[in-house]
Design an enzyme around this catalytic site. Structure first.
Site, short mmCIF file in Angstrom:
data_model
loop_
_atom_site.label_atom_id
_atom_site.label_comp_id
_atom_site.label_asym_id
_atom_site.label_seq_id
_atom_site.Cartn_x
_atom_site.Cartn_y
_atom_site.Cartn_z
CG ASN A 9 52.36 63.36 50.50
OD1 ASN A 9 52.51 62.57 51.42
ND2 ASN A 9 51.59 63.12 49.46
CB ILE A 10 58.24 66.92 51.60
CG1 ILE A 10 57.51 67.42 52.86
CG2 ILE A 10 59.35 67.89 51.18
CD1 ILE A 10 58.31 67.38 54.12
CG ASP A 51 52.54 61.41 45.26
OD1 ASP A 51 51.59 61.50 46.06
OD2 ASP A 51 53.21 62.40 44.88
CG HIS A 58 48.80 64.98 49.03
ND1 HIS A 58 49.33 64.37 47.93
CD2 HIS A 58 48.21 64.00 49.75
CE1 HIS A 58 49.06 63.08 47.97
NE2 HIS A 58 48.37 62.82 49.07
CD GLU A 83 43.81 64.75 47.20
OE1 GLU A 83 44.88 64.14 46.97
OE2 GLU A 83 43.66 65.95 46.92
CB SER A 129 57.27 71.98 49.87
OG SER A 129 57.82 70.75 49.44
CB SER A 138 54.62 61.04 40.86
OG SER A 138 55.71 61.35 40.00
CG HIS A 153 50.14 69.31 44.91
ND1 HIS A 153 48.80 68.98 44.86
CD2 HIS A 153 50.75 68.28 45.54
CE1 HIS A 153 48.62 67.80 45.41
NE2 HIS A 153 49.79 67.34 45.85
#
Ligand code: G3H
Ligand code: 13P
Ligand code: ZN
Length: 307
Positions: free
Chosen positions: A252-253, A82, A209, A134, A212, A50, A178
């Site tokens: 994405n994690i 990212d 995205h 995105e 998690s 990122s 997120h």
């Protein structure tokens, strides 16, 4: 093996109904933990950097660490930017050897997102670099934007956007967000919307995205040793596994890496109050990242033995 772009990984993933893990990296231990896990699982891998990671560790350091990973591991590894906020950061990463970049214009008015994405696509494709864009907006905090609410991706607009911009993959909003606090009530992803988008863009790789799962054992462990992480909630793993069967090729994690490291280090300092060799606690944190990523690859993404 040289760095690779995600094309082949995604083609296989799409056909096989699995997803490739895209893990955020900020330092050597995180990179090593992730790469060790992928190596043991023989899994394709995306390491993503990122703007915050570039600021923290600097792009040359991170790229050299990834280069070192390629010496140690014989795996297809893609290095991805990212949440690139503007053309300049995408250009800097493309020029610096990234094989994939994300231009994130999701917070812009639609036509501005189209124009910005098109500009990055033109530059990137000229150099053979993949572009993720995105559409829709995820709640939560990212480097440059704080969003209170999810704005789910409109399927018609997704088709129009991909046609107009020529982006190679598309991050969509279907309920993930997120950070560690993803759902107020019961976790739910909009699979109907996902299926519609997949049908309208057949064969096209989609990206999730904010994926998690925020394992409660990490939260409990961190809190048992002095942490004060309030009741966080992530995306249940079975929902991610299901999304991977609907054209989601990249998951994405980041947050789970942070939690695994933090919980482990808190416990380490509790158990070893006299310790002050960083190799002790960073070594434990690296092992925690490895174990967590290995579990994701094997049981959630389904990408073991897919290289
Ligand atoms: O989605 C954002 C990623 O978790 C990266 O976080 O901007 O704090 O590095 P960061
Ligand atoms: P999480 O922090 O929720 O894992 O999301 C990571 C992400 O989307 C990085 O782009
Ligand atoms: Zn993200």
């Amino acid at each position: 093996m040289p760095l690779t772009g995600p094309r082949e990984m995604f083609e296989k993933a799409y056909k096989g109904g699995f997803a490739v893990g895209a893990f955020n990296v900020n330092n050597m231990e995180i990179i090593q933990g992730i790469v060790m896990a992928a190596q043991e699982e023989r899994a394709p891998l995306i390491l993503q950097i990122s703007a915050g990671a570039r600021k923290y560790a600097s792009q040359p350091y991170l790229m050299k660490l990834v280069e070192a990973a390629l010496v140690e591991a014989d795996l297809p590894i893609c290095v991805h930017l990212d949440h690139g906020a503007d053309f300049d950061i995408c250009k800097a990463c493309i020029d610096g050897g990234f094989t994939s970049v994300m231009i994130d214009g999701s917070h812009l008015p639609y036509e501005e997102n189209v124009a910005l994405t098109k500009r990055v696509v033109a530059y990137a494709h000229d150099k053979g670099v993949w572009v993720e864009a995105e559409l829709g907006r995820l709640a939560g905090i990212e480097e440059h934007v704080v969003s209170e609410e999810n704005v789910y991706t409109d399927p018609d607009q997704a088709v129009d956007f991909v046609g107009k911009t020529g982006c190679d993959s598309l991050a969509i909003a279907i309920g993930t967000s997120h950070g560690a606090y993803k759902f107020k009530g019961t976790p739910r992803l909009d699979f109907e919307r996902l299926e519609t988008i997949t049908k309208m863009l057949p064969g096209y790789p989609l990206v999730l995205h904010g994926s998690s799962s925020v394992p409660q054992e990490f939260v409990a462990m961190a809190n048992a040793y002095g942490g004060q992480i309030p009741g966080a909630q992530g995306v249940p793993e079975d929902l991610l596994r299901r999304a991977a069967t609907f054209g989601v090729c990249k998951i994405n994690i980041d947050t789970d890496i942070r939690l695994a490291m933090t919980a482990t280090m808190r416990k380490f300092f509790h158990d070893n109050p006299a310790a002050f060799d960083p190799r002790g606690y960073l070594g434990e944190a690296r092992k925690a990242v490895k174990d967590m990523v290995q579990h994701k690859i094997r049981n959630v993404l389904g990408c073991s033995n897919q290289i």
